[in-house]
Enzyme design. Structure first.
Site, PDB file in Angstrom:
ATOM      1  N   ARG A  76       0.849  -1.201   0.000  1.00 34.91           N
ATOM      2  CA  ARG A  76       0.000   0.000   0.000  1.00 34.91           C
ATOM      3  C   ARG A  76       0.880   1.244   0.000  1.00 34.91           C
ATOM      4  O   ARG A  76       1.497   1.566   1.015  1.00 34.91           O
ATOM      5  CB  ARG A  76      -0.903   0.017   1.233  1.00 34.91           C
ATOM      6  CG  ARG A  76      -2.071  -0.949   1.169  1.00 34.91           C
ATOM      7  CD  ARG A  76      -3.016  -0.651   2.328  1.00 34.91           C
ATOM      8  NE  ARG A  76      -4.240  -1.407   2.235  1.00 34.91           N
ATOM      9  CZ  ARG A  76      -5.330  -1.140   2.937  1.00 34.91           C
ATOM     10  NH1 ARG A  76      -5.321  -0.120   3.791  1.00 34.91           N
ATOM     11  NH2 ARG A  76      -6.408  -1.876   2.809  1.00 34.91           N
ATOM     12  N   ASP A 118       1.765   5.293  -0.116  1.00 36.70           N
ATOM     13  CA  ASP A 118       1.175   6.518   0.407  1.00 36.70           C
ATOM     14  C   ASP A 118       0.906   7.521  -0.709  1.00 36.70           C
ATOM     15  O   ASP A 118       1.357   7.363  -1.845  1.00 36.70           O
ATOM     16  CB  ASP A 118       2.122   7.159   1.436  1.00 36.70           C
ATOM     17  CG  ASP A 118       2.241   6.352   2.716  1.00 36.70           C
ATOM     18  OD1 ASP A 118       1.315   5.580   3.009  1.00 36.70           O
ATOM     19  OD2 ASP A 118       3.263   6.499   3.413  1.00 36.70           O
ATOM     20  N   TYR A 127      12.166  -0.918  -3.131  1.00 37.71           N
ATOM     21  CA  TYR A 127      11.881   0.482  -3.429  1.00 37.71           C
ATOM     22  C   TYR A 127      13.158   1.190  -3.874  1.00 37.71           C
ATOM     23  O   TYR A 127      14.270   0.785  -3.499  1.00 37.71           O
ATOM     24  CB  TYR A 127      11.355   1.204  -2.191  1.00 37.71           C
ATOM     25  CG  TYR A 127       9.907   0.937  -1.855  1.00 37.71           C
ATOM     26  CD1 TYR A 127       8.907   1.807  -2.274  1.00 37.71           C
ATOM     27  CD2 TYR A 127       9.540  -0.170  -1.104  1.00 37.71           C
ATOM     28  CE1 TYR A 127       7.573   1.581  -1.960  1.00 37.71           C
ATOM     29  CE2 TYR A 127       8.207  -0.403  -0.785  1.00 37.71           C
ATOM     30  CZ  TYR A 127       7.230   0.474  -1.210  1.00 37.71           C
ATOM     31  OH  TYR A 127       5.915   0.244  -0.891  1.00 37.71           O
ATOM     32  N   ARG A 187      10.930   6.287   3.844  1.00 39.25           N
ATOM     33  CA  ARG A 187      11.191   7.732   3.810  1.00 39.25           C
ATOM     34  C   ARG A 187      11.902   8.222   5.072  1.00 39.25           C
ATOM     35  O   ARG A 187      12.662   9.179   5.020  1.00 39.25           O
ATOM     36  CB  ARG A 187       9.886   8.490   3.567  1.00 39.25           C
ATOM     37  CG  ARG A 187       9.350   8.266   2.162  1.00 39.25           C
ATOM     38  CD  ARG A 187       8.298   9.281   1.808  1.00 39.25           C
ATOM     39  NE  ARG A 187       7.018   8.989   2.413  1.00 39.25           N
ATOM     40  CZ  ARG A 187       6.163   9.906   2.842  1.00 39.25           C
ATOM     41  NH1 ARG A 187       6.481  11.196   2.786  1.00 39.25           N
ATOM     42  NH2 ARG A 187       5.004   9.569   3.352  1.00 39.25           N
TER      43      ARG A 187
END
Length: 288
Positions: free
Chosen positions: A61, A63, A124, A212
Site C-alpha cells: 500500500r 502513500d 523500493y 522515507r
C-alpha cells in the site's frame, strides 16, 4: 483474506504501474478522494459491465504521492466474467484508465497466490540529487532536491549498519496492533552518471513511513549534519526521534515485488501472517 478464490471464481494477478503525484495513495478512501485502488476497481467494474465492485488486494500500500513501477495486486472474478472478457480485458482497461495508471498484465494466478501475503520482498528506490542547480525539470516529479553536497560513501556505511532483522520502531509510524519488526535485506546508495543518487531499499515488508524515514536519516549523514553511527543509535533506542525527517514522497518508487516458487506460495502466505518477535523479546507484537 483467503489464499484461494471461492468456488466459481478465478484469482487473477495484475501487474501495474502508476505516477502517484495526483493520487491520495493506493487504498480506496471515503470522501471521494482519488486513489489507485479506486481508479482500477471502477475501471474493472465498467469494462466488465458488472453491477458490483471486485476488490483488489495489493502487495504494498503506497502513500499519497508515491509512485510504482512494479506493483502487484490480485482480484477474484466470477469464472463466467473472466471467460467473457479475458481476451479484451487488458486493452479495455487501457482505454478506460487515466494516463497516470497502467495495468500491464492480467492472468490467472497460481494456486496459493496472495499478492500481499505471498510476497517475500518489496524493493523500493528513492532518488535524490544534490546538484546546486536543482532537479532536471523533466524529473521533478520523481527526484528530491537536497541542497547540501552528499557523501555517498558515508551514507552507504551508515546504511549497512541497519541491514538485518530489527525492530524498526524508531523509523516507523506506529499503528495499533502492528509489529515494527522487519528484515531489511538491502540498503545501498549509488550516484549515477547524471548525478542522481538512488537508494535501493529491499525488505520482506515495510511499516508506515519506514523507507522515507530511513532515507531522511541517511541524508543527514550524507550532508555531514550527523555522524555515520547516528542512524544505528536511533535504531537501538527503539523510539521515534524527532530529528529523523520523513522525506517527501515524490522521490519514492516501488520498483519490484518478489515471490517464491509457485509451490511455496501458500506456505509463505501462512508464514507472513505469523506474529513476529526478535530473539529474546518478551512476547509477540502484532502481525505481519
Amino acid at each position: 483474506m483467503s489464499d484461494e478464490a471461492a468456488p466459481g471464481q478465478v484469482r487473477l494477478r495484475l501487474d501495474l504501474s502508476y505516477d502517484g503525484r495526483d493520487f491520495s495513495g493506493w487504498a480506496r478512501q471515503a470522501g471521494g478522494r482519488r486513489t489507485v485502488q479506486g481508479e482500477i476497481e471502477d475501471a474493472l467494474r465498467t469494462v466488465t459491465r458488472s453491477t458490483r465492485t471486485y476488490e483488489l488486494t495489493v502487495a504494498g500500500r503506497t502513500d499519497a504521492g508515491v509512485h510504482a513501477r512494479g506493483q502487484v495486486a490480485h482480484v477474484d472474478l466470477p469464472v463466467e466474467v473472466w471467460e467473457e472478457h479475458r481476451e479484451r480485458l487488458l486493452r479495455r482497461l487501457a482505454g478506460r484508465l487515466s494516463h497516470d495508471v497502467r495495468v500491464w498484465r492480467v492472468e490467472p494466478a497460481p494456486a496459493g497466490f496472495n499478492a500481499r501475503f505471498s510476497a517475500i520482498w518489496r524493493r523500493y528506490a528513492y532518488r535524490v540529487t544534490d546538484h546546486p542547480g536543482g532537479v532536471d525539470p523533466l524529473l521533478r516529479g520523481h527526484v528530491l532536491w537536497h541542497d547540501w553536497p552528499l557523501d555517498v560513501a558515508a551514507m552507504n556505511e551508515a546504511a549497512g549498519h541497519l541491514v538485518g532483522e530489527h525492530d524498526f520502531a524508531a523509523y516507523c509510524k506506529r499503528r495499533e496492533g502492528a509489529t515494527t519488526i522487519r528484515t531489511l535485506q538491502r540498503f545501498s546508495w549509488e550516484r549515477g552518471a547524471d548525478g542522481v543518487i538512488t537508494a535501493t531499499v529491499r525488505a520482506d515488508a515495510f511499516c508506515h513511513n519506514m523507507v522515507r524515514s530511513l532515507v531522511g536519516a541517511m541524508l543527514f549523514v550524507g550532508d555531514g549534519h550527523r555522524p555515520v553511527d547516528w542512524p544505528r543509535a536511533v535504531l537501538a533506542a527503539g523510539v521515534r526521534d524527532s530529528a529523523v525527517h520523513v522525506v517527501r514522497p515524490h522521490g519514492l518508487t516501488l520498483e519490484e515485488v518478489g515471490y517464491p516458487a509457485d509451490d511455496l506460495l501458500a506456505v509463505r502466505s501462512r508464514e507472513a501472517r505469523n506474529r513476529r518477535t526478535l530473539p529474546g523479546a518478551g512476547g509477540a507484537v502484532g502481525c505481519c
